[in-house]
Design an enzyme around this catalytic site. Structure first.
Site, mmCIF file in Angstrom:
data_model
loop_
_atom_site.group_PDB
_atom_site.id
_atom_site.type_symbol
_atom_site.label_atom_id
_atom_site.label_comp_id
_atom_site.label_asym_id
_atom_site.label_seq_id
_atom_site.Cartn_x
_atom_site.Cartn_y
_atom_site.Cartn_z
ATOM 1 C CG HIS A 108 -10.799 -20.954 -23.853
ATOM 2 N ND1 HIS A 108 -10.079 -20.095 -23.060
ATOM 3 C CD2 HIS A 108 -10.645 -20.487 -25.117
ATOM 4 C CE1 HIS A 108 -9.533 -19.152 -23.805
ATOM 5 N NE2 HIS A 108 -9.852 -19.364 -25.062
ATOM 6 C CG ASP A 158 -4.770 -17.471 -21.420
ATOM 7 O OD1 ASP A 158 -3.736 -18.170 -21.540
ATOM 8 O OD2 ASP A 158 -4.780 -16.409 -20.777
#
Length: 205
Positions: free
Chosen positions: A185, A189
């Site tokens: 992450h 995204d």
């Protein structure tokens, strides 16, 4: 402890690739090319990189390194000897037949313990076909760092689905499998992750 893992899960209909494989596999086999489902996964992964290039990248503290080449590692079980991940290089330049031939060579050499050190280095993305041992889905699948993502493909099984046909809802039995993308992450995204999976599934279907 470094990469925050997040997993998105989609479902893919395998009807189209099963029909295509049934049409061409014997013809390709006569030319020495074994066409497996994994070849479709590899080819579709390369196609999906076009909509989310950062999936094929490496995180650095001060920058994101986007790779020009798509070098895909494929987890290969060696029975009691564990797992090895040979790497098929420059997949973006290969046809489906080229992918199939390259995979066959790598997997045969892996099982014969004839891979070189170079055959397992330089991967930019990895595929874990955990469904071959019966798993429906797995999350998260640990990213093969310093890569930024890993694809998981679950068990193929017939399920009832409700596609629309001629504007009318129907119930049909289709060969379905769950496919997941676990991402770092820091790198991408949810929007990029879902865009990648959407294109991957669209390509298969």
């Amino acid at each position: 402890t470094q990469a925050p893992h997040v997993t998105a899960m989609f479902e893919a209909d395998f009807s189209a690739i099963m029909a295509h494989r049934a049409r061409v596999k014997d013809k390709w086999a006569r030319k020495g090319v074994k066409l497996t489902y994994t070849a479709y996964f590899v080819a579709a992964s390369a196609e999906a990189m076009k909509v989310a290039p950062a999936i094929n990248s490496r995180w650095h503290a001060d920058k994101l390194e986007l790779y020009d080449d798509i070098n895909i590692g494929v987890g290969t079980a060696l029975g009691t000897k564990g797992l090895i991940v040979p790497v098929l290089r420059q997949v973006q330049k290969l046809s489906l037949k080229g992918v199939a031939a390259g995979l066959e060579d790598l997997i045969e050499r892996a099982r014969a313990e004839k891979l070189t050190a170079a055959d397992v280095k330089g991967g930019t993305f990895t595929i874990s076909n955990h469904g071959v041992s019966g798993s429906l889905f797995a999350a998260p699948i640990i990213i093969n760092q310093p890569q930024s993502a890993i694809l998981g493909v679950g068990k193929l099984e017939k399920r009832a689905v409700d596609p629309e046909a001629g504007g009318v809802d129907t119930i049909q039995i289709r060969p379905m499998a769950y496919v997941s993308l676990t991402i770092d992450h820091r790198v991408v995204d949810g929007h990029q992750t879902n865009a990648w999976l959407s294109r991957f599934v669209e390509t298969l279907e």
